[in-house]
Design a protein around this motif. Structure first.
Motif, PDB file in Angstrom:
ATOM      1  N   GLU A 141       0.824  -1.215   0.000  1.00 29.24           N
ATOM      2  CA  GLU A 141       0.000   0.000   0.000  1.00 29.24           C
ATOM      3  C   GLU A 141       0.858   1.266   0.000  1.00 29.24           C
ATOM      4  O   GLU A 141       0.568   2.210  -0.724  1.00 29.24           O
ATOM      5  CB  GLU A 141      -0.908  -0.019   1.228  1.00 29.24           C
ATOM      6  CG  GLU A 141      -2.172   0.776   1.039  1.00 29.24           C
ATOM      7  CD  GLU A 141      -3.055   0.683   2.269  1.00 29.24           C
ATOM      8  OE1 GLU A 141      -3.380   1.742   2.819  1.00 29.24           O
ATOM      9  OE2 GLU A 141      -3.384  -0.444   2.679  1.00 29.24           O
ATOM     10  N   THR A 142       1.908   1.251   0.794  1.00 22.70           N
ATOM     11  CA  THR A 142       2.781   2.417   0.861  1.00 22.70           C
ATOM     12  C   THR A 142       3.397   2.700  -0.495  1.00 22.70           C
ATOM     13  O   THR A 142       3.401   3.837  -0.972  1.00 22.70           O
ATOM     14  CB  THR A 142       3.919   2.188   1.881  1.00 22.70           C
ATOM     15  OG1 THR A 142       3.343   1.770   3.111  1.00 22.70           O
ATOM     16  CG2 THR A 142       4.717   3.446   2.091  1.00 22.70           C
ATOM     17  N   MET A 183       0.922   4.294  -2.696  1.00 25.54           N
ATOM     18  CA  MET A 183       0.630   5.678  -2.323  1.00 25.54           C
ATOM     19  C   MET A 183       1.770   6.615  -2.681  1.00 25.54           C
ATOM     20  O   MET A 183       1.545   7.740  -3.110  1.00 25.54           O
ATOM     21  CB  MET A 183       0.329   5.762  -0.827  1.00 25.54           C
ATOM     22  CG  MET A 183      -1.086   5.335  -0.520  1.00 25.54           C
ATOM     23  SD  MET A 183      -1.377   5.352   1.234  1.00 25.54           S
ATOM     24  CE  MET A 183      -3.037   5.983   1.297  1.00 25.54           C
ATOM     25  N   GLN A 231       1.571   7.227  -6.321  1.00 25.40           N
ATOM     26  CA  GLN A 231       0.487   8.181  -6.594  1.00 25.40           C
ATOM     27  C   GLN A 231       0.924   9.600  -6.248  1.00 25.40           C
ATOM     28  O   GLN A 231       0.653  10.546  -7.000  1.00 25.40           O
ATOM     29  CB  GLN A 231      -0.762   7.832  -5.763  1.00 25.40           C
ATOM     30  CG  GLN A 231      -1.462   6.552  -6.189  1.00 25.40           C
ATOM     31  CD  GLN A 231      -2.274   6.731  -7.471  1.00 25.40           C
ATOM     32  OE1 GLN A 231      -2.505   7.843  -7.901  1.00 25.40           O
ATOM     33  NE2 GLN A 231      -2.674   5.618  -8.062  1.00 25.40           N
ATOM     34  N   ALA A 232       1.615   9.716  -5.118  1.00 27.07           N
ATOM     35  CA  ALA A 232       2.023  11.053  -4.661  1.00 27.07           C
ATOM     36  C   ALA A 232       3.057  11.671  -5.599  1.00 27.07           C
ATOM     37  O   ALA A 232       2.986  12.864  -5.906  1.00 27.07           O
ATOM     38  CB  ALA A 232       2.578  10.961  -3.243  1.00 27.07           C
ATOM     39  N   LEU A 291       1.968  12.683   1.452  1.00 28.47           N
ATOM     40  CA  LEU A 291       1.862  11.393   2.124  1.00 28.47           C
ATOM     41  C   LEU A 291       1.252  11.538   3.525  1.00 28.47           C
ATOM     42  O   LEU A 291       0.538  10.653   3.988  1.00 28.47           O
ATOM     43  CB  LEU A 291       3.233  10.718   2.207  1.00 28.47           C
ATOM     44  CG  LEU A 291       3.805  10.244   0.863  1.00 28.47           C
ATOM     45  CD1 LEU A 291       5.219   9.719   1.035  1.00 28.47           C
ATOM     46  CD2 LEU A 291       2.927   9.171   0.238  1.00 28.47           C
ATOM     47  N   GLN A 332      -0.974  13.726   4.297  1.00 28.13           N
ATOM     48  CA  GLN A 332      -2.414  13.868   4.053  1.00 28.13           C
ATOM     49  C   GLN A 332      -3.068  12.501   3.859  1.00 28.13           C
ATOM     50  O   GLN A 332      -4.162  12.244   4.321  1.00 28.13           O
ATOM     51  CB  GLN A 332      -2.652  14.706   2.785  1.00 28.13           C
ATOM     52  CG  GLN A 332      -2.467  16.196   3.012  1.00 28.13           C
ATOM     53  CD  GLN A 332      -2.463  16.966   1.702  1.00 28.13           C
ATOM     54  OE1 GLN A 332      -2.667  16.390   0.644  1.00 28.13           O
ATOM     55  NE2 GLN A 332      -2.232  18.269   1.792  1.00 28.13           N
ATOM     56  N   GLU A 333      -2.329  11.638   3.170  1.00 26.37           N
ATOM     57  CA  GLU A 333      -2.859  10.301   2.902  1.00 26.37           C
ATOM     58  C   GLU A 333      -2.744   9.391   4.122  1.00 26.37           C
ATOM     59  O   GLU A 333      -3.245   8.277   4.116  1.00 26.37           O
ATOM     60  CB  GLU A 333      -2.093   9.654   1.742  1.00 26.37           C
ATOM     61  CG  GLU A 333      -2.205  10.410   0.429  1.00 26.37           C
ATOM     62  CD  GLU A 333      -3.520  10.141  -0.261  1.00 26.37           C
ATOM     63  OE1 GLU A 333      -4.128   9.092   0.006  1.00 26.37           O
ATOM     64  OE2 GLU A 333      -3.950  10.994  -1.057  1.00 26.37           O
TER      65      GLU A 333
END
Lengths: 286, 175
Positions: B108-109, B112, B115-116, B167, B169-170
């Motif tokens: 997952e990290t 993310m 994505q970031a 990150l 924020q996520e």
């Protein structure tokens, strides 16, 4: 004084030089605030690294691209080889062709021997007399008798020379005439001296002569050809940029540093960031 | 050791050694596997076609990275323009294109972070990608991008800060 974020980041990247590196290390031992920020940045670095594209993710692409390149680049190498072979100067071709034509249709001069008409392998090809003795020179024309011409064509130059040599003839070959050979190369009208030079591009397409006259070719950093018409604009742009940079240097340096505090400790001469991006923009242009 | 880009043997060697870096640069700038494949192929074709001679394999690598980075940035910019146009028509937000490979990854990290990185500006993204995924130092990056070393340093840090913000924020970054 506590450590700047930028300094920590540089330190983590392993790019901080001595003696600052040791100073940072010592500071981290004592300052819990900086240590905590340091740990945050290290964790961030780990997170970023964890997203790295792994080998198993691109192994298919690696093989597929290699197969494509192997197929196409090897083909290209072959193509270039042929192209090189074909693109020598036209006069060379003409001379080479003439030399070949000479052997088969022009003439062979040789010093006649007394028994020159007794060679069994080579047909009697001279209609002239050969009774004058060893010193006379007899001109033999293959065209003088049709059957001789035919049978001469059946023999290679080496074979003819070998046979004559075996018989003790002194053979003297002379270039009789030069005729252009009709080759499948594209025809070019050239008003000068018949020295025709033809150039092909990598795809094997003939480059028109007028294009060859463009003397100045320039490439950008990516190796892309810069069109001539762009050159003038580029020169202007460069001139403008240099002028701007000089102006900005004094005016904006104070402002830039205020907005973006550089690492004070670093002995690197800083340049204002403002003048940098434009040069990079150029390099990204196709 | 001299490297001839059109020499079959040196080409093969360069491909073997440099391909992983090139692929990572293309992927982490575009985040599209198909586009990255096209870009890498294009970069190597250009490399071969130019018939260049490099003093060392590292110089060849820098050349390839520079070309790949430019092709990738161009792709992202073009894609960005297209996306704006498409969004205007559809009047809705489109999620970033995902490839099969991405969905397979359970991490997952990792997902993310990827994505970031797509959300930070191209200029910062390129520097960050070269630093974090190409195993290059500041000096080499400065050489490739034709900017100063201190500029590289500043951009890398800014990119990290932006990434950290995204990150957090996520909810990925816990500390």
């Amino acid at each position: 004084m506590c450590l700047d974020d930028q300094v920590l980041s540089t330190y983590i990247d392993g790019e901080l030089a001595e003696p600052w590196k040791t100073q940072v290390e010592e500071h981290l031992l004592h300052c819990s605030g900086c240590k905590s920020r340091y740990n945050q940045l290290v964790d961030l670095g780990k997170d970023i690294k964890s997203a790295r594209l792994r080998e198993e993710e691109y192994v298919v692409q690696r093989e597929r691209i290699w197969q494509y390149l192997e197929k196409n680049c090897v083909a290209l190498v072959k193509e270039r080889f042929i192209e090189k072979r074909l693109s020598f100067r036209a006069p060379v071709l003409v001379v080479a062709a003439a030399a070949i034509i000479l052997f088969f249709s022009a003439g062979i001069y040789f010093a006649s021997n007394t028994n020159s008409n007794t060679i069994p392998e080579i047909p009697v090809i001279s209609s002239q007399t050969e009774s004058e003795g060893a010193n006379s020179i007899v001109q033999v024309r293959a065209t003088d008798s049709a059957p001789a011409a035919q049978s001469l064509q059946d023999l290679s130059i080496e074979e003819i020379l070998q046979l004559l040599d075996d018989r003790g003839f002194e053979v003297d070959l002379r270039l009789k005439s030069v005729e252009p050979l009709t080759v499948s190369l594209p025809k070019i009208d050239h008003p000068d001296d018949g020295m025709i030079e033809v150039f092909y591009d990598v795809d094997g397409v003939l480059i028109p002569e007028e294009k060859l006259l463009l003397a100045e070719v320039l490439y950008d950093v990516d190796g892309n050809l810069i069109p001539i018409e762009d050159m003038e604009a580029l020169k202007e742009e460069l001139k403008q940029k240099n002028a701007d940079a000089e102006q900005n240097l004094s005016a904006e340096s104070a402002e830039t540093e205020a907005e973006e505090p550089e690492v004070e400790m670093e002995p690197i001469t800083e340049e204002p960031e403002a003048e940098k991006p434009s040069s990079e923009e150029d390099s990204t242009a196709p | 050791m001299e490297v001839k880009s059109s020499g079959f043997e040196s080409f093969k060697q360069v491909y073997k050694e440099v391909f992983p870096v090139i692929m990572r640069v293309a992927y982490h700038v575009t985040y599209n596997m198909d586009a990255s494949e096209d870009i890498c192929q294009e970069a190597f074709i250009r490399f071969f076609d130019r018939g260049l001679i490099f003093p060392s394999i590292d110089e060849a690598k820098y050349w390839l990275i520079r070309v790949t980075k430019n092709l990738s940035i161009n792709y992202v910019k073009r894609k960005g323009r297209e996306k704006v146009a498409v969004d205007k028509i559809k009047k809705q937000h489109l999620p970033a294109a995902k490839t099969g490979e991405e969905t397979v990854i359970g991490n997952e990290t990792c997902e993310m972070v990827r994505q970031a990185i797509q959300q930070i500006p191209e200029k910062l993204r390129a520097v960050l990608v070269l630093k974090e995924y190409s195993d290059l130092n500041y000096k080499e990056i400065a050489n490739i991008l034709n900017i100063t070393e201190s500029n590289v340093k500043v951009r890398v840090h800014r990119a990290k800060l932006q990434l950290e913000k995204l990150l957090t924020q996520e909810g990925v970054h816990v500390s």
